[in-house]
Design a protein around this motif. Sequence first.
Motif, PDB file in Angstrom:
ATOM      1  N   THR A   1       5.620  24.264 -62.234  1.00 59.12           N
ATOM      2  CA  THR A   1       4.595  24.376 -63.260  1.00 59.12           C
ATOM      3  C   THR A   1       4.519  23.075 -64.055  1.00 59.12           C
ATOM      4  O   THR A   1       5.301  22.140 -63.845  1.00 59.12           O
ATOM      5  N   VAL A   2       3.591  23.033 -64.981  1.00 60.82           N
ATOM      6  CA  VAL A   2       3.478  21.859 -65.858  1.00 60.82           C
ATOM      7  C   VAL A   2       4.770  21.676 -66.642  1.00 60.82           C
ATOM      8  O   VAL A   2       5.278  20.544 -66.810  1.00 60.82           O
ATOM      9  N   ARG A   3       5.355  22.771 -67.074  1.00 61.01           N
ATOM     10  CA  ARG A   3       6.623  22.679 -67.803  1.00 61.01           C
ATOM     11  C   ARG A   3       7.723  22.143 -66.896  1.00 61.01           C
ATOM     12  O   ARG A   3       8.543  21.297 -67.300  1.00 61.01           O
ATOM     13  N   GLY A   4       7.755  22.641 -65.651  1.00 53.52           N
ATOM     14  CA  GLY A   4       8.778  22.176 -64.718  1.00 53.52           C
ATOM     15  C   GLY A   4       8.623  20.705 -64.407  1.00 53.52           C
ATOM     16  O   GLY A   4       9.626  19.956 -64.351  1.00 53.52           O
ATOM     17  N   ARG A   5       7.382  20.248 -64.199  1.00 51.74           N
ATOM     18  CA  ARG A   5       7.153  18.836 -63.922  1.00 51.74           C
ATOM     19  C   ARG A   5       7.479  17.970 -65.149  1.00 51.74           C
ATOM     20  O   ARG A   5       7.962  16.843 -65.024  1.00 51.74           O
TER      21      ARG A   5
ATOM     22  N   VAL B   1      16.747  17.086 -65.152  1.00 50.36           N
ATOM     23  CA  VAL B   1      16.314  17.042 -63.758  1.00 50.36           C
ATOM     24  C   VAL B   1      16.870  18.221 -62.973  1.00 50.36           C
ATOM     25  O   VAL B   1      16.187  18.825 -62.136  1.00 50.36           O
ATOM     26  N   ALA B   2      18.110  18.568 -63.248  1.00 44.54           N
ATOM     27  CA  ALA B   2      18.774  19.632 -62.489  1.00 44.54           C
ATOM     28  C   ALA B   2      18.151  20.998 -62.743  1.00 44.54           C
ATOM     29  O   ALA B   2      18.065  21.840 -61.831  1.00 44.54           O
TER      30      ALA B   2
ATOM     31  N   PHE C   1       9.805  18.693 -67.393  1.00 47.75           N
ATOM     32  CA  PHE C   1      11.268  18.596 -67.431  1.00 47.75           C
ATOM     33  C   PHE C   1      11.751  17.537 -66.450  1.00 47.75           C
ATOM     34  O   PHE C   1      12.630  16.728 -66.755  1.00 47.75           O
ATOM     35  N   LEU C   2      11.188  17.546 -65.247  1.00 52.55           N
ATOM     36  CA  LEU C   2      11.608  16.606 -64.214  1.00 52.55           C
ATOM     37  C   LEU C   2      11.297  15.165 -64.638  1.00 52.55           C
ATOM     38  O   LEU C   2      12.151  14.256 -64.503  1.00 52.55           O
ATOM     39  N   ALA C   3      10.094  14.946 -65.159  1.00 55.70           N
ATOM     40  CA  ALA C   3       9.713  13.588 -65.599  1.00 55.70           C
ATOM     41  C   ALA C   3      10.560  13.132 -66.772  1.00 55.70           C
ATOM     42  O   ALA C   3      11.016  11.970 -66.827  1.00 55.70           O
ATOM     43  N   ALA C   4      10.810  14.017 -67.721  1.00 58.42           N
ATOM     44  CA  ALA C   4      11.620  13.664 -68.883  1.00 58.42           C
ATOM     45  C   ALA C   4      13.050  13.355 -68.473  1.00 58.42           C
ATOM     46  O   ALA C   4      13.694  12.419 -69.005  1.00 58.42           O
TER      47      ALA C   4
ATOM     48  N   PRO D   1      12.063  33.095 -64.896  1.00 58.89           N
ATOM     49  CA  PRO D   1      12.198  33.434 -66.328  1.00 58.89           C
ATOM     50  C   PRO D   1      12.008  32.257 -67.276  1.00 58.89           C
ATOM     51  O   PRO D   1      11.656  32.445 -68.443  1.00 58.89           O
ATOM     52  N   PHE D   2      12.231  31.003 -66.790  1.00 59.36           N
ATOM     53  CA  PHE D   2      12.078  29.824 -67.645  1.00 59.36           C
ATOM     54  C   PHE D   2      10.659  29.260 -67.589  1.00 59.36           C
ATOM     55  O   PHE D   2      10.343  28.326 -68.329  1.00 59.36           O
ATOM     56  N   GLY D   3       9.836  29.769 -66.682  1.00 53.75           N
ATOM     57  CA  GLY D   3       8.470  29.274 -66.561  1.00 53.75           C
ATOM     58  C   GLY D   3       8.377  27.909 -65.924  1.00 53.75           C
ATOM     59  O   GLY D   3       7.411  27.180 -66.152  1.00 53.75           O
ATOM     60  N   LEU D   4       9.369  27.541 -65.098  1.00 52.85           N
ATOM     61  CA  LEU D   4       9.399  26.223 -64.476  1.00 52.85           C
ATOM     62  C   LEU D   4       8.781  26.221 -63.072  1.00 52.85           C
ATOM     63  O   LEU D   4       8.309  25.186 -62.608  1.00 52.85           O
ATOM     64  N   VAL D   5       8.820  27.347 -62.391  1.00 53.70           N
ATOM     65  CA  VAL D   5       8.343  27.444 -61.012  1.00 53.70           C
ATOM     66  C   VAL D   5       7.466  28.694 -60.863  1.00 53.70           C
ATOM     67  O   VAL D   5       7.774  29.749 -61.421  1.00 53.70           O
TER      68      VAL D   5
END
Length: 431
Positions: free
Chosen positions: A9-13, A42-43, A15-18, A146-150
């Motif tokens: 998701t946008v949130r997951g991306r 990233v993890a 997190f990855l970029a940050a 549950p975290f809204g990342l995927v």
Amino acid sequence: MREALSGLTVRGRAFLAAGITAIVCGILLDQSTLSRIGMLLVALPLVTAVVAAWGRYRLALVRHIEPHLTEAGQPARVELTIANEGRIPTGTLLLEETVPYALGGRPRFVVDRIGFGWRHKLGYQIRSEIRGRFDIGPMRVTVADPFGLVELNRAFQSTVPFTVTPRVVALPSTPLTGNATSSGDSRPRAFLGGSAEDVTVREYRRGDELRRVHWRSSARLGELMVRREEQPWQARATVFLDNRRSVHRGQGAGSSFEHAVVVAASVAVHLVEAGYSVRLVTSGGHTPGVAGGSGELNAGWHDREGQADAAALLEALAVVETVQHHRIDASWIGEAGQGGVTVAVLGSLDEDDAGVLRRVRHHTGSALAFSLAVDGWSAVHLAPEQRRPSGVPLLIQHGWKAVELRVGDSVATRWRELGTRGAAAGVGASR
């Protein structure tokens, strides 16, 4: 795994970029703490993607439509029961039902986080102005962690059939003259609301039960007679629908053929409610929705009771379509025991149809017809030479009782007029 990464998701991306940015900055600034924070950022989406890819979401769906058979223009309700049968909790669920365009828009539901054993009921309404058989489903599900990342896209493969039948016009009770039983016998007219017994007798034999003695025959013949068999019989009727494409005008729901289907449905239901065993045949010589894969006529009569019988006829009419035949297949006319009342719903007629009309009239006790003035359903203005003549004079010429049905005419009024007409030979065209 690739699917899970593409489902970030946008949130997951973010997190990855940050995380990547924090790691790079930590290395450049020699800040190990910042690098560790970046590795954690990233993890988190990567681990979540791996768990989502290897995890087994076990969602179950039960779909129920009430009623499953609906008249055109009437609503039906779809009840959905969705449950989580797996042990992995999920975040938000986005549900999208696949519904044919004719039944309305695609319903969408958003369900909050669910855990093990979760069960929930949802519902929506469908409605169609056109007849037909439709498939409801499949259901598409977007599952979020549950975290809204995927977010992962899933789909239930199951579908449920839904049938929309033609509209039915209530018809008044009217006498149908002529022999209403099977052809080839001399039985009196069938009763509209009941049945009789076909009783045959034989000589009394030792061991016969006395309750089977037919006293009237015994008195007349001077010896003891018993009932050999009792065969219940029922008034029979054939509803013939002319579905040749060339004899109708108009397109879609506003065509003369669709109006003919409504008339045929109304007549069929009325005859069933009046106690008739009804058969439906078309120009192709078969019963729509009943004929086998070979295309051969299924000559069985719909002689179940009441609503079940009417429902079978309406289901057949829900799927009937026009055909390319230019001549009526008359193979059903000569079937054993066909006889009875025949009600035909016809498009335009010409002299080439005269032979079939004659044969039907010869093999039936009472022949009645609605002849549609199909030019009234045409979407374009027709020149006089393009207009089709009324089929009523041709029908009357060959012994039918017929009325012409035009755009805006009341089917109930024309049915009453058809039933109360005198002998066909002395009646002219209705309009």
